[in-house]
Structure formats: C-alpha cells, structure tokens
Write a protein that holds these residues in place. Structure first.
Motif, PDB file in Angstrom:
ATOM      1  N   ASP A   1       0.446  -1.081   0.134  1.00  0.00           N
ATOM      2  CA  ASP A   1      -0.735   0.053   0.130  1.00  0.00           C
ATOM      3  C   ASP A   1       0.866   1.291  -0.103  1.00  0.00           C
ATOM      4  O   ASP A   1       1.583   2.259   0.881  1.00  0.00           O
ATOM      5  CB  ASP A   1      -0.696   0.196   1.200  1.00  0.00           C
ATOM      6  CG  ASP A   1      -1.925   1.181   1.277  1.00  0.00           C
ATOM      7  OD1 ASP A   1      -1.926   1.832   0.465  1.00  0.00           O
ATOM      8  OD2 ASP A   1      -2.544   1.192   2.537  1.00  0.00           O
ATOM      9  N   ARG A   2       0.906   1.960  -1.493  1.00  0.00           N
ATOM     10  CA  ARG A   2       1.558   3.099  -0.907  1.00  0.00           C
ATOM     11  C   ARG A   2      -0.008   4.204  -1.723  1.00  0.00           C
ATOM     12  O   ARG A   2       0.540   4.722  -2.772  1.00  0.00           O
ATOM     13  CB  ARG A   2       2.453   3.325  -2.235  1.00  0.00           C
ATOM     14  CG  ARG A   2       3.794   2.660  -1.938  1.00  0.00           C
ATOM     15  CD  ARG A   2       4.625   3.343  -0.691  1.00  0.00           C
ATOM     16  NE  ARG A   2       5.864   2.334  -0.567  1.00  0.00           N
ATOM     17  CZ  ARG A   2       5.967   1.487   0.713  1.00  0.00           C
ATOM     18  NH1 ARG A   2       4.837   0.977   1.000  1.00  0.00           N
ATOM     19  NH2 ARG A   2       7.347   0.697   0.734  1.00  0.00           N
ATOM     20  N   ASP A   3      -0.838   4.386  -1.019  1.00  0.00           N
ATOM     21  CA  ASP A   3      -2.547   4.745  -0.979  1.00  0.00           C
ATOM     22  C   ASP A   3      -1.592   6.199  -1.940  1.00  0.00           C
ATOM     23  O   ASP A   3      -0.972   7.277  -1.700  1.00  0.00           O
ATOM     24  CB  ASP A   3      -2.847   5.055  -0.169  1.00  0.00           C
ATOM     25  CG  ASP A   3      -4.135   5.793  -0.692  1.00  0.00           C
ATOM     26  OD1 ASP A   3      -4.826   4.986  -1.961  1.00  0.00           O
ATOM     27  OD2 ASP A   3      -5.118   5.790  -0.349  1.00  0.00           O
ATOM     28  N   PRO A   4      -2.291   6.380  -3.396  1.00  0.00           N
ATOM     29  CA  PRO A   4      -3.366   5.509  -4.464  1.00  0.00           C
ATOM     30  C   PRO A   4      -2.640   4.599  -4.888  1.00  0.00           C
ATOM     31  O   PRO A   4      -3.232   4.089  -5.979  1.00  0.00           O
ATOM     32  CB  PRO A   4      -3.893   6.465  -4.944  1.00  0.00           C
ATOM     33  CG  PRO A   4      -2.692   8.116  -5.634  1.00  0.00           C
ATOM     34  CD  PRO A   4      -2.017   7.194  -3.932  1.00  0.00           C
ATOM     35  N   VAL A   5      -1.232   4.732  -5.016  1.00  0.00           N
ATOM     36  CA  VAL A   5      -0.140   3.249  -5.619  1.00  0.00           C
ATOM     37  C   VAL A   5      -1.068   1.952  -4.863  1.00  0.00           C
ATOM     38  O   VAL A   5      -0.523   1.934  -3.967  1.00  0.00           O
ATOM     39  CB  VAL A   5       0.669   3.423  -5.767  1.00  0.00           C
ATOM     40  CG1 VAL A   5       1.424   2.242  -6.234  1.00  0.00           C
ATOM     41  CG2 VAL A   5       0.780   4.647  -6.833  1.00  0.00           C
ATOM     42  N   VAL A   6      -0.964   1.042  -5.008  1.00  0.00           N
ATOM     43  CA  VAL A   6      -1.183   0.089  -4.868  1.00  0.00           C
ATOM     44  C   VAL A   6      -0.608  -1.448  -5.603  1.00  0.00           C
ATOM     45  O   VAL A   6      -1.564  -2.085  -6.539  1.00  0.00           O
ATOM     46  CB  VAL A   6      -3.202  -0.462  -4.704  1.00  0.00           C
ATOM     47  CG1 VAL A   6      -3.164  -2.012  -3.392  1.00  0.00           C
ATOM     48  CG2 VAL A   6      -3.341   0.661  -3.200  1.00  0.00           C
ATOM     49  N   VAL A   7      -0.003  -2.437  -5.069  1.00  0.00           N
ATOM     50  CA  VAL A   7       0.229  -3.791  -5.608  1.00  0.00           C
ATOM     51  C   VAL A   7      -0.228  -4.637  -5.195  1.00  0.00           C
ATOM     52  O   VAL A   7      -0.052  -4.966  -4.064  1.00  0.00           O
ATOM     53  CB  VAL A   7       1.923  -3.530  -5.332  1.00  0.00           C
ATOM     54  CG1 VAL A   7       1.884  -4.313  -6.418  1.00  0.00           C
ATOM     55  CG2 VAL A   7       2.480  -2.563  -5.574  1.00  0.00           C
ATOM     56  N   ALA A   8      -1.633  -5.152  -5.700  1.00  0.00           N
ATOM     57  CA  ALA A   8      -1.264  -6.389  -5.127  1.00  0.00           C
ATOM     58  C   ALA A   8      -0.591  -7.969  -6.059  1.00  0.00           C
ATOM     59  O   ALA A   8      -0.772  -7.968  -7.165  1.00  0.00           O
ATOM     60  CB  ALA A   8      -2.880  -7.000  -5.801  1.00  0.00           C
ATOM     61  N   ILE A   9      -0.803  -8.559  -4.824  1.00  0.00           N
ATOM     62  CA  ILE A   9      -0.258 -10.297  -5.515  1.00  0.00           C
ATOM     63  C   ILE A   9      -0.817 -11.489  -4.993  1.00  0.00           C
ATOM     64  O   ILE A   9      -1.064 -11.249  -3.791  1.00  0.00           O
ATOM     65  CB  ILE A   9       1.035 -10.088  -4.511  1.00  0.00           C
ATOM     66  CG1 ILE A   9       1.776  -8.843  -4.256  1.00  0.00           C
ATOM     67  CG2 ILE A   9       2.069 -11.432  -4.323  1.00  0.00           C
ATOM     68  CD1 ILE A   9       2.943  -9.127  -3.382  1.00  0.00           C
ATOM     69  N   GLY A  10      -0.952 -12.171  -5.885  1.00  0.00           N
ATOM     70  CA  GLY A  10      -1.887 -13.258  -5.601  1.00  0.00           C
ATOM     71  C   GLY A  10      -1.140 -14.768  -6.096  1.00  0.00           C
ATOM     72  O   GLY A  10      -0.456 -14.535  -7.113  1.00  0.00           O
TER      73      GLY A  10
END
Length: 462
Positions: free
Chosen positions: A118-127
């Motif tokens: 979370d670097r709001d508004p930068v969001v990195v999602a890892i699945g």
C-alpha cells in the motif's frame, strides 16, 4: 489464470463480514484502509472489533448473520472460522447478489483477497491463487523494501496535475514527462523541499517538455539471449520497458516479450530454416521505417546479435537511412549450452581455441575447414546444425575425426524444457532426429559426468 485481477471501486459501498475472531480481524485490518461502508455480524466480537465500532470506523451487529444482511453489499466475507457457519453465510450472501469470500476456502470463494503493498493511491496486489501464501508474503516484503515510502505522496500530487499535463501530446512526449517526474525530478524535489516543492517542480518540468524538441527516433539492436529472461542484461530490460516498437525474431520467448511495455507495438519477423521466413530486406525496411518515424525501436534478436544474426546488414540499412542506432550484446546460445553440460568452451590441456560454426547458410549446408577441426582437437559450437547433421558427420569422419568423438546436443537452451542429449559423431544423426526443438551441437564436448568417466577409461587403457 483462474482469478482475473481487477481493482473494484468500493467507495461508499457496503462490505459485510460475518465473524468476530482472528480471521475477521485480519480481513478488517485491510478493509479499513478502503472507503467502503463496513458492517460486521458477530455474536461475540473481539475487543479490537468493538473498539473499531466505538470509533465509528465500522457498524457492528452483535448477532449472527442472517437473510437480508447482504442486500446491496458489494462483497461478503465468511470469517466465522467454522465450515458449516461460513457455508450458511455464503449461501445467503450469494442469493442476495454479493461476491463471497470464505476465509481459507479457495474452492468455495468467488474472489480472493491478495497480499497488498500500500502506497495509496498506488496499490500493488499479489496473488498466487492460494497456491503459495508464503511466496506472496515474500514478494510483498521485497516490494515494501524497494518501493519508496514517498511514492504515494508523489502520485497524489501527480494525479492532481494530470489535467495540466494533457497539454503534452499523447505518446512518447507525455510518457517522458511522467517518467522524469517519478524517476528523478519528483523524488529529488521531495527530498529537498518536501511535499510543497512538488507542484512547482511539475510546472517547471511541464514547461521544459512543452518547449523541448521532439525526441529523435532510435533503434537499439538488442540480444535477447537464448530464452531465459533472467539471462537478459539490465540494459536490455530497460530498453524493452521504454520501447515504442519491438521487432523480434521468432526464437525470442513469450516470457521475454512480456517484459516489453504493454502499449508497445510488437512485430514478429520470424525466420525458419528451410521454412516460412521474413526476408531480410523486409526486416531492414521495418526497422528503418519505425526508427525514422521518431519511435524508440528495439530490434530484439535471439542470442547475441553479432553471432549469425545478420547484424551488419541491419546496421548498414540504418546508417544509409540516417537513423541512429546502438548495440546491446546478449548471451550467445553456444556459451549457455556449454554451461548446461557443465563444461567450459576452452580448457587448458584440451583445447586452446573454440569455433562458432553454422550448419547451413544461404546456399545450403555450410562448408568449413572440416579437416582442421577433425584433426586439431578443437571444440566447436555448431548453430543451425540439426538438418545438416549427417553432412557434418560425413565431412568430419572423411577427414579423420574419430566416430567416438563426443557431440552433445542441447535443445531449447536455457528454457524450462531444455534437454541435453549426449551423442558421439557416429550417433549424431540419430540423436538430432529425436530433438524437435532448436538446438546447439557441441562438437568435442560431453556432459561433465560422462566426460569424467571417459577420461578415467582412457587413463586405465594407457
């Protein structure tokens, strides 16, 4: 890919969580970062959940989840940590139109919650589709370390400036502006003057790019190596990320092409020995045309551009058209094939030189100084030699090469389906007949373990 990654707008929408224990707390810690309206149903909620409710960060109902509780909800979480209760919650929520996630039950969940940086508004999602949560956490930790803590601030200020930046034309000029802001000017301004320095920096940067001359076209001739993307040079990866156009050989792997910028135009100019091929004149025309148009072009070649890659012909065409070019070498397949068999291409006491040969050229099977190769004990990496294997065998044996000379066939060098096929000069045609993919022939080299055994046998015979 079973789970398609999207970012769902939950601003002002309901998300319901059924459960009041550790599983519910873990989900709520993440959900509380959103702008959704959170509702929790729990007969015995944990003190932490009660504290969030007292602070009006969520709505808490001290009862079991029931019919009507998921109406108008975007998402519903079954977090009771009881299989029967979670199944009951899921059935109700589905019937009422919500997407359902049951904690730690991938099979019955309509969506999964990824690990998030979370670097709001930068969001990195890892699945990992539930296959490797530990790996997802490791990737998250790596990204947390690598992404600047001020990235969110830079992005928020940049987002507010996007309308002004629309004065720049779409494409390369606008991308260069934003790249300069995020890569250099923005971080430097923040370090020197904090958040207040970012807006003036953006204004100066915009003025500079509005008045700058258009960036000249350029063609980078880049070696892609034999296939493994981890064998690319750092410079090659950077150029792929910046390219407007990528003109690539057929042997360049999909994994390497995935590293190109998603908006880049990808053009295949595949060549296949004795099969369908793109004429070299057409390749020359394409790289000149796109380079002359002002594009940043990567001419991506398998292996090293200077080894059987028609490099000089393409450079001649670019220079004749006045298009700027640069050259980025790559690992050649022969060197990587030798690594695959655990041998050096040269070795003290065995051979002081190595030959790089092609099995066929424009006239057909290529002729070389086979007599010298057969009698001097040199090692040779033979490219494009599968179809000419019997010809090569005949030429070498005719000039005195021993039928027992080792020849190792390495198929799909460096790729996941790489295969090492030991052979001798006598058995070479049969060995390549069993190899459907592209291959390198290593004349004079056996796989390391086999070479050691042969050496012991030779010493015993003496």
């Amino acid at each position: 890919m079973k789970h398609f990654p999207i970012f769902l707008n939950v601003e002002g929408r309901r998300i319901v969580v059924a459960g009041g224990g550790d599983a519910a707390i873990a989900k709520l810690r993440l959900l509380l970062k959103t702008e959704a309206r959170l509702t929790v149903f729990a007969e015995d909620p944990a003190p932490e959940i009660e504290a969030w409710a007292d602070a009006r960060r969520l709505t808490l109902h001290r009862r079991a989840f029931g019919p009507g509780d998921a109406l108008c909800a975007a998402l519903a979480y079954g977090a009771a940590e009881d299989a029967a209760e979670d199944a009951r919650v899921a059935a109700i929520a589905r019937a009422e139109g919500a997407l359902v996630n049951i904690v730690d039950n991938l099979h019955d969940s309509a969506f999964i919650t990824p690990a998030i940086v979370d670097r709001d508004p930068v969001v990195v999602a890892i699945g990992t589709e539930g296959a490797a949560p530990v790996l997802a956490r490791k990737i998250k930790a790596d990204l947390e370390e690598r992404l600047s803590p001020v990235l969110g601030t830079l992005t928020r200020i940049g987002k507010a400036f996007r309308h002004a930046a629309d004065a720049l034309p779409m494409g390369r000029k606008r991308r260069d502006f934003w790249a300069a802001y995020y890569d250099t000017d923005g971080p430097r301004a923040f370090a020197e003057g904090g958040q207040e320095a970012l807006r003036p920096t953006l204004e100066r940067l915009l003025d500079r790019h509005l008045n700058a001359a258009a960036r000249a076209g350029h063609v980078a001739i880049v070696g892609a190596g034999p296939g493994d993307p981890e064998l690319l040079t750092l410079k090659a990866r950077r150029l792929l990320d910046e390219a407007d156009v990528v003109i690539h050989d057929g042997l360049v792997t999909p994994e390497i092409l995935e590293l190109a910028r998603r908006e880049a135009l990808l053009i295949s100019v595949a060549k296949e020995g004795y099969g369908p091929t793109t004429p070299q004149a057409e390749i020359n025309r394409l790289i000149v045309e796109h380079g002359a148009s002002g594009a940043q072009v990567v001419r991506l070649k398998g292996g090293d551009p200077g080894v059987f890659g028609r490099l000089d012909e393409e450079i001649d065409a670019l220079e004749a058209a006045g298009v700027a070019w640069s050259l980025v070498p790559g690992l050649t397949a022969g060197a990587v094939a030798a690594a695959a068999v655990g041998q050096g291409l040269t070795r003290r006491g065995r051979n002081a030189s190595v030959r790089i040969l092609t099995g066929h050229d424009m006239q057909g099977f290529a002729d070389h100084d086979w007599r010298s190769l057969a009698t001097t004990g040199e090692v040779a990496a033979i490219y494009m030699g599968k179809k000419s294997a019997r010809f090569i065998q005949g030429r070498l044996m005719m000039h005195g090469a021993s039928p027992d000379t080792p020849v190792t066939v390495v198929e799909n060098v460096s790729r996941p389906d790489q295969r090492v096929v030991p052979a001798t000069l006598a058995t070479l045609p049969q060995a390549v007949a069993e190899v459907p993919g592209p291959a390198i022939l290593l004349y004079g080299l056996a796989p390391r373990a086999q070479a050691a055994a042969l050496s012991e046998l030779k010493e015993a015979a003496q």
